[in-house]
Design a protein around this motif. Structure first.
Motif, mmCIF file in Angstrom:
data_model
loop_
_atom_site.group_PDB
_atom_site.id
_atom_site.type_symbol
_atom_site.label_atom_id
_atom_site.label_comp_id
_atom_site.label_asym_id
_atom_site.label_seq_id
_atom_site.Cartn_x
_atom_site.Cartn_y
_atom_site.Cartn_z
ATOM 1 N N THR A 158 0.832 -1.199 0.000
ATOM 2 C CA THR A 158 0.000 0.000 0.000
ATOM 3 C C THR A 158 0.869 1.253 0.000
ATOM 4 O OG1 THR A 158 -1.767 -1.142 1.193
ATOM 5 C CG2 THR A 158 -1.793 1.249 1.264
ATOM 6 N N THR A 160 0.623 5.496 0.673
ATOM 7 C CA THR A 160 -0.183 6.583 1.230
ATOM 8 C C THR A 160 0.668 7.841 1.286
ATOM 9 O OG1 THR A 160 -1.313 4.966 2.645
ATOM 10 C CG2 THR A 160 -1.681 7.300 3.120
ATOM 11 N N ARG A 175 -3.700 3.598 -1.478
ATOM 12 C CA ARG A 175 -4.075 2.657 -2.532
ATOM 13 C C ARG A 175 -3.042 1.534 -2.599
ATOM 14 N NH1 ARG A 175 -1.682 7.901 -3.828
ATOM 15 N NH2 ARG A 175 -0.335 7.719 -5.663
ATOM 16 N N THR A 176 -3.505 0.383 -3.063
ATOM 17 C CA THR A 176 -2.624 -0.760 -3.270
ATOM 18 C C THR A 176 -1.952 -0.604 -4.625
ATOM 19 O OG1 THR A 176 -4.006 -2.234 -1.946
ATOM 20 C CG2 THR A 176 -2.497 -3.267 -3.510
ATOM 21 N N GLU A 223 -2.863 3.193 -8.597
ATOM 22 C CA GLU A 223 -3.317 1.937 -8.008
ATOM 23 C C GLU A 223 -3.078 0.771 -8.962
ATOM 24 O OE1 GLU A 223 -7.313 0.107 -5.820
ATOM 25 O OE2 GLU A 223 -7.343 2.095 -6.754
#
Length: 264
Positions: A158, A160, A175-176, A223
């Protein structure tokens, strides 16, 4: 340059390696044993000198009651904006569906200290690192833990955004960016940028003989935009059982002033 391995003998897990000017630094985890994070420096990648620990007081790290194999997991050392940044995870619960862990940040203008009081970043996943993009933005990169039944516990990597003005994450940006390979147990991420590509290095397979280092890359930080390298993994010894070095996984890259690249 001739390097005789290991450059750090004994117990020096989860290396995070950087270069500042002509000096190289490695941060390693010591798990439930103090000092939690150990630092070394070198001018040539061959000879390494130990430095004072950045976590020197209980207000920065209180590991009383931590279980065996808990404590500090995979710290991340970086340098930007005239100071050193250290992200570290303190793990209080190791076994079971839940991982009780907290990610912290400390900073220092000098590698010898003093290091700041810790800032609690989050308690989502572990093995967090801080990526400083060339546009000035910063991102927390971390393994994400999923405790839900019928879900794989390792839920990808992830990203951020981190706001330097408030020294807090922007949760709406999470988001991944990569789900990992079919080997799973994707952890220990480090993000690099070179020639317009973002390269994500991550350990996979767990700390057993299947342990390996995988690499994915992307032109963006969007993402699920990262694609795994062909003919991977980058490094691993599961298929070479006679090699003296086994269970290779967590690692980090560093470049020299002359443009060479080394991996710890």
């Amino acid at each position: 340059m001739k390097i005789s391995n290991p450059v750090l003998t004994g117990f020096h897990a989860d290396p995070s390696m950087i270069r500042v000017g002509d000096t190289y630094y490695i941060a390693n985890s010591t798990f439930e044993w103090f000092p939690g994070v150990r630092l070394h420096e070198s001018k040539d990648l061959v000879h390494w000198n130990i430095l004072p620990s950045p976590l020197s007081r209980c207000s920065q790290l209180d590991m009383r009651g931590n279980p065996s194999s808990g404590g500090i997991w995979a710290p991340d050392l970086s340098y930007a904006d005239g100071r050193f940044w250290l992200i570290y995870t303190d793990v209080k619960v190791v076994n079971g569906a839940f991982k009780d862990c907290t990610n912290y940040l400390v900073t220092a203008e000098d590698i010898h200290g003093p290091w700041s009081e810790p800032i609690r970043i989050n308690g989502v996943g572990f093995d967090a690192s801080l990526f400083h993009d060339d546009d000035g933005r910063k991102y927390l990169v971390q393994q994400t833990w999923d405790f839900r039944e019928y879900h794989h516990q390792f839920d990808g990597i992830t990203l951020t955004e981190f706001d330097v003005d408030t020294m807090k994450l922007k949760p709406e940006t999470a988001r991944t960016i990569w789900d990992g390979t079919s080997v799973k147990i994707t952890e220990g991420p480090h993000l690099y940028k070179k020639d317009g590509w973002y390269y994500l290095f991550a350990a996979e397979g767990g700390t057993v003989y299947e342990h390996q280092e995988s690499v994915a890359r992307s032109r963006t930080l969007d993402e699920c935009s990262f694609e795994v390298m062909p003919n991977g993994p980058f490094i691993g010894n599961f298929d070479t059982p006679d090699t003296y070095l086994q269970k290779q996984g967590h690692g980090a890259l560093v470049d020299t002033p002359s443009g060479e690249w080394y991996y710890a």
